[in-house]
Design a protein around this motif. Structure first.
Motif, mmCIF file in Angstrom:
data_model
loop_
_atom_site.group_PDB
_atom_site.id
_atom_site.type_symbol
_atom_site.label_atom_id
_atom_site.label_comp_id
_atom_site.label_asym_id
_atom_site.label_seq_id
_atom_site.Cartn_x
_atom_site.Cartn_y
_atom_site.Cartn_z
ATOM 1 N N ASP A 17 0.821 -1.209 0.000
ATOM 2 C CA ASP A 17 0.000 0.000 0.000
ATOM 3 C C ASP A 17 0.863 1.270 0.000
ATOM 4 N N GLN A 18 1.830 1.265 -0.901
ATOM 5 C CA GLN A 18 2.755 2.409 -1.017
ATOM 6 C C GLN A 18 2.042 3.465 -1.842
ATOM 7 N N TYR A 19 1.257 4.280 -1.191
ATOM 8 C CA TYR A 19 0.296 5.101 -1.929
ATOM 9 C C TYR A 19 0.886 6.377 -2.513
ATOM 10 N N VAL A 20 2.110 6.695 -2.129
ATOM 11 C CA VAL A 20 2.776 7.851 -2.734
ATOM 12 C C VAL A 20 4.015 7.385 -3.481
ATOM 13 N N ASN A 21 4.138 7.835 -4.713
ATOM 14 C CA ASN A 21 5.404 7.677 -5.411
ATOM 15 C C ASN A 21 6.017 9.074 -5.485
ATOM 16 N N ASN A 26 -0.171 6.270 -6.239
ATOM 17 C CA ASN A 26 0.572 5.070 -6.660
ATOM 18 C C ASN A 26 -0.241 3.782 -6.601
ATOM 19 N N THR A 27 -1.563 3.883 -6.362
ATOM 20 C CA THR A 27 -2.328 2.635 -6.230
ATOM 21 C C THR A 27 -3.577 2.581 -7.113
ATOM 22 N N GLU A 28 -3.969 3.722 -7.739
ATOM 23 C CA GLU A 28 -5.273 3.739 -8.413
ATOM 24 C C GLU A 28 -5.139 4.146 -9.884
ATOM 25 N N ASP A 29 -6.183 4.817 -10.379
ATOM 26 C CA ASP A 29 -6.171 5.351 -11.747
ATOM 27 C C ASP A 29 -6.156 4.199 -12.764
ATOM 28 N N PHE A 30 -5.430 4.330 -13.835
ATOM 29 C CA PHE A 30 -5.436 3.264 -14.853
ATOM 30 C C PHE A 30 -4.515 2.104 -14.482
ATOM 31 N N TYR A 31 -4.012 2.129 -13.259
ATOM 32 C CA TYR A 31 -3.141 1.037 -12.801
ATOM 33 C C TYR A 31 -3.917 -0.014 -12.008
ATOM 34 N N MET A 32 -5.257 0.042 -12.072
ATOM 35 C CA MET A 32 -6.043 -0.927 -11.307
ATOM 36 C C MET A 32 -5.887 -2.342 -11.851
ATOM 37 N N GLY A 33 -5.489 -2.436 -13.115
ATOM 38 C CA GLY A 33 -5.323 -3.775 -13.697
ATOM 39 C C GLY A 33 -6.647 -4.413 -14.084
ATOM 40 N N VAL A 75 0.309 22.114 -7.536
ATOM 41 C CA VAL A 75 -0.299 22.001 -8.866
ATOM 42 C C VAL A 75 -0.801 20.572 -9.044
ATOM 43 N N LEU A 76 -2.054 20.449 -9.444
ATOM 44 C CA LEU A 76 -2.616 19.125 -9.732
ATOM 45 C C LEU A 76 -2.665 18.918 -11.241
ATOM 46 N N ALA A 77 -2.051 17.827 -11.700
ATOM 47 C CA ALA A 77 -2.121 17.469 -13.120
ATOM 48 C C ALA A 77 -3.435 16.744 -13.352
ATOM 49 N N SER A 78 -4.281 17.297 -14.190
ATOM 50 C CA SER A 78 -5.590 16.696 -14.403
ATOM 51 C C SER A 78 -5.922 16.632 -15.892
ATOM 52 N N LYS A 79 -7.116 16.226 -16.187
ATOM 53 C CA LYS A 79 -7.557 16.170 -17.595
ATOM 54 C C LYS A 79 -9.060 15.966 -17.603
ATOM 55 N N ALA A 80 -9.731 16.835 -16.804
ATOM 56 C CA ALA A 80 -11.182 16.696 -16.648
ATOM 57 C C ALA A 80 -11.909 17.096 -17.926
ATOM 58 N N CYS A 102 -0.050 14.297 -8.930
ATOM 59 C CA CYS A 102 -0.496 13.631 -10.168
ATOM 60 C C CYS A 102 -1.228 12.337 -9.863
ATOM 61 N N PRO A 103 -2.272 12.053 -10.644
ATOM 62 C CA PRO A 103 -2.779 10.677 -10.627
ATOM 63 C C PRO A 103 -1.707 9.766 -11.249
ATOM 64 N N ASN A 104 -1.881 8.473 -11.016
ATOM 65 C CA ASN A 104 -0.819 7.511 -11.297
ATOM 66 C C ASN A 104 -0.191 7.628 -12.696
ATOM 67 N N LEU A 105 -1.018 7.586 -13.718
ATOM 68 C CA LEU A 105 -0.474 7.536 -15.078
ATOM 69 C C LEU A 105 0.203 8.848 -15.469
ATOM 70 N N PHE A 106 -0.420 9.975 -15.175
ATOM 71 C CA PHE A 106 0.217 11.253 -15.512
ATOM 72 C C PHE A 106 1.524 11.414 -14.720
ATOM 73 N N GLY A 107 1.514 10.935 -13.480
ATOM 74 C CA GLY A 107 2.716 11.049 -12.647
ATOM 75 C C GLY A 107 3.870 10.267 -13.233
ATOM 76 N N ASP A 108 3.560 9.126 -13.810
ATOM 77 C CA ASP A 108 4.586 8.331 -14.475
ATOM 78 C C ASP A 108 5.238 9.153 -15.584
ATOM 79 N N ILE A 109 4.411 9.780 -16.402
ATOM 80 C CA ILE A 109 4.900 10.491 -17.582
ATOM 81 C C ILE A 109 5.608 11.788 -17.180
ATOM 82 N N VAL A 110 4.971 12.542 -16.287
ATOM 83 C CA VAL A 110 5.535 13.833 -15.891
ATOM 84 C C VAL A 110 6.893 13.640 -15.197
#
Ligand code: NAD
Ligand code: IPM
Ligand code: MN
Length: 377
Positions: free
Chosen positions: A98-102, A132-139, A208-213, A263-271
């Protein structure tokens, strides 16, 4: 003398090369500051998988959970289908513990130019707080050649267990894939709190929150609302919501303008890859997967199969991970020694002789690690 148990998972490609140098730095810091480390090494990765068919046994989780922290190189190899090792080892660890922050800091170093010209005296000093646990990484998802998709799914996280069924038909029928993202109030709350606490500690006035609403309104509209709600706990720090595309544009032009980027998981990966590139290279990007239980430190970069075995890997990201890890276990003096040694190594010009190949120098992975360890002693 204080002693720590550290789980070590070197992994694939350049993983073993860079973690060997991180281990050297920790040993040097221990010798200088009076602590010892017992390394508990794990063989998981492509070679182990290709030999045994095992990605990662559950039994290792229990053992690792008893350790003070974990250091990981990288996993993933061209000989294994993408996702098997990455999800089966890396993401499994992040979710299980449950490492919820990257947490991925990005800093300019003297002696390492930013690819974007910065005004004199201006430096990048930002940090990605990646959920680090949600978003498009739910599998959750599937691909099918025909007849649509129908699958029961479940996913387990520290915060909850999620179960359900996906059933989708395409008319006319066609091969298709579908993968869904999920965000929850408690998931957003805890990472928002972490980001705002960090901004407070850094003396900053804004997150700053990276979003895409605008394009993905259910998921990221909810993200905006819930982040705003959680941010109310911090009336002195502003929440600025920026579309992730525009954020990347502004980062490329003026990276020094940013502090804490949530950042949510996926954007955080890229950013975080973008920011590593802006500070000089992926070989400088350190990171930590932080939770309330075992935390795991790993560079932003991957296994870099294109340079594995050539000596060209820059071990400084892994070495800086080791510093983050020492901070986490309470050996802050050791962490500061490692960081100072890295900075001094990079600042020294000597026609680039001691600099890693990635940064335009000629030093091999091992000699960069030796140079850092020498400076720690
Ligand atoms: P990568 O980060 O491995 O490499 C991207 C580029 O950066 C490559 O050209 C590489 O040579 C260079 N690079 C990376 N680290 C470097 C270093 N320390 N020194 C010098 N140059 C460096 O990304 P990729 O090519 O997309 O992925 C390769 C494999 O790694 C894939 O299997 C991927 O899934 C995996 N991966 C694993 C992790 C992880 O375990 N934490 C992270 C990212 C990617
Ligand atoms: C990272 C990596 C991983 C991620 C992959 C290998 C699953 O890119 O740590 O940045 O996407 O989180
Ligand atoms: Mn990544």
């Amino acid at each position: 003398m204080k002693s720590y148990d550290i789980a070590l998972l070197p992994g694939d490609g350049i993983g073993p090369e860079v973690t060997a140098e991180a281990v050297k730095a920790v040993e040097a810091a221990g010798a200088r500051h009076g602590f010892k480390v017992r390394w508990i090494e794990y063989p998981f990765g492509a070679a182990h998988y290709n030999r045994t068919g095992e990605t990662f046994p559950d039994s290792a989780l229990g053992e690792m959970g008893l350790c003070d922290a974990m250091l990981l190189g990288a996993v993933g190899d061209p000989s294994v289908k993408p996702g098997i090792l990455e999800r089966g080892i890396l993401l499994k660890l992040r979710f299980h513990f449950d490492q919820y922050v990257n947490l991925r800091p990005a800093r300019s170093y003297a002696g390492v130019p930013c690819p974007v010209p910065l005004p004199d005296g201006v430096r990048i000093d930002s940090v990605v707080v990646r959920e680090n646990t949600e978003d498009f990484y739910m599998g959750i998802g599937a691909a099918a050649q025909k007849d649509g998709l129908d699958l029961p799914f479940e996913a387990e996280r520290g915060l909850y267990k999620l179960t359900g069924r996906l059933s989708v038909n395409f008319t006319p029928d066609c091969a298709a894939a579908l993968q869904i993202g999920a965000l929850t109030r408690p998931g957003i709350e805890r990472v928002t709190r972490y980001a705002f606490e960090l901004a407070k500690k850094r003396g900053e006035k804004e997150v700053v929150l990276a979003s895409k609403a605008n394009a993905v309104p259910f998921l990221y509209g909810f993200l905006d609302e819930e982040t705003r709600r959680a941010a109310k706990e911090y009336p002195d720090i502003a929440l600025k919501i920026q579309n992730v595309d525009a954020l990347c544009y502004h980062l490329a032009r003026n990276p020094a303008a940013y502090g804490v980027i949530l950042c949510p998981n996926l954007f955080g990966d890229i950013v975080s890859d973008l920011l590593s590139g802006l500070t000089g290279g992926l070989g400088l990007g350190a990171g930590g997967n932080i939770g309330d239980r075992l935390s795991m430190f790993e560079p932003v970069h991957g296994s870099a199969p294109d340079i594995a075995g050539t000596g060209k890997a820059n071990p400084l990201a892994a070495i800086l991970c080791a510093a983050m890890m020492l901070d986490r276990i309470g050996e802050s003096a050791g962490a500061r020694s490692i960081e100072a040694a890295v900075a001094s190594c990079l600042e020294e010009d000597g026609a680039g002789g001691e600099k890693p190949v990635e940064l335009g120098g000629r030093a091999s992975c091992r000699s960069v690690g030796d140079s850092v360890a020498r400076r720690i002693e």
